[in-house]
Design a protein around this motif. Structure first.
Motif, mmCIF file in Angstrom:
data_model
loop_
_atom_site.group_PDB
_atom_site.id
_atom_site.type_symbol
_atom_site.label_atom_id
_atom_site.label_comp_id
_atom_site.label_asym_id
_atom_site.label_seq_id
_atom_site.Cartn_x
_atom_site.Cartn_y
_atom_site.Cartn_z
ATOM 1 N N ILE A 18 0.849 -1.192 0.000
ATOM 2 C CA ILE A 18 0.000 0.000 0.000
ATOM 3 C C ILE A 18 0.887 1.245 0.000
ATOM 4 O O ILE A 18 0.664 2.185 -0.758
ATOM 5 N N SER A 21 2.375 2.202 -3.279
ATOM 6 C CA SER A 21 1.329 2.490 -4.271
ATOM 7 C C SER A 21 1.056 1.339 -5.226
ATOM 8 O O SER A 21 0.437 1.526 -6.274
ATOM 9 N N ARG A 25 -4.593 4.421 -2.960
ATOM 10 C CA ARG A 25 -5.810 4.798 -2.219
ATOM 11 C C ARG A 25 -7.042 4.587 -3.094
ATOM 12 O O ARG A 25 -7.043 4.931 -4.264
ATOM 13 N N GLY A 26 -8.054 3.985 -2.475
ATOM 14 C CA GLY A 26 -9.311 3.754 -3.180
ATOM 15 C C GLY A 26 -9.361 2.468 -3.985
ATOM 16 O O GLY A 26 -10.423 2.083 -4.455
ATOM 17 N N VAL A 69 -8.357 0.183 -0.092
ATOM 18 C CA VAL A 69 -7.394 1.022 0.599
ATOM 19 C C VAL A 69 -8.118 2.315 0.968
ATOM 20 O O VAL A 69 -8.815 2.911 0.132
ATOM 21 N N ALA A 70 -7.980 2.731 2.229
ATOM 22 C CA ALA A 70 -8.662 3.936 2.704
ATOM 23 C C ALA A 70 -8.226 5.147 1.898
ATOM 24 O O ALA A 70 -7.068 5.258 1.474
ATOM 25 N N GLU A 71 -9.152 6.069 1.697
ATOM 26 C CA GLU A 71 -8.888 7.268 0.904
ATOM 27 C C GLU A 71 -7.996 8.268 1.638
ATOM 28 O O GLU A 71 -7.280 9.009 1.009
#
Length: 72
Positions: A18, A21, A25-26, A69-71
């Motif tokens: 995470i 990348s 995110r998202g 994945v949390a924003e």
């Protein structure tokens, strides 16, 4: 054949992925079954790792859709 991983190892690797990348995110994470096959671990072990990430607010579960994945 992959070497089985512990929940802590899976959690750390998902966190690394995470952070790099690979999973931005998202983005939806692979399913528990896909991750279990990738890590050579039981589905329940993957679930424990993902639950730990949820508790830390790093990922969020969307019922019927998956884990993202949390924003923020």
């Amino acid at each position: 054949m992959p070497i089985p991983h512990t929940a802590q190892e899976i959690e750390a690797d998902l966190l690394r992925r995470i952070g790099s990348s690979e999973f931005p995110r998202g983005q939806r994470l692979p399913t528990y079954d896909e991750l279990a096959a990738e890590y050579g671990s039981a589905r329940r072990t993957v679930a424990r790792a993902v639950e730990a990430l949820k508790a830390r607010g790093i990922v969020v579960g969307v019922r019927g859709s998956g884990v993202y994945v949390a924003e923020a």
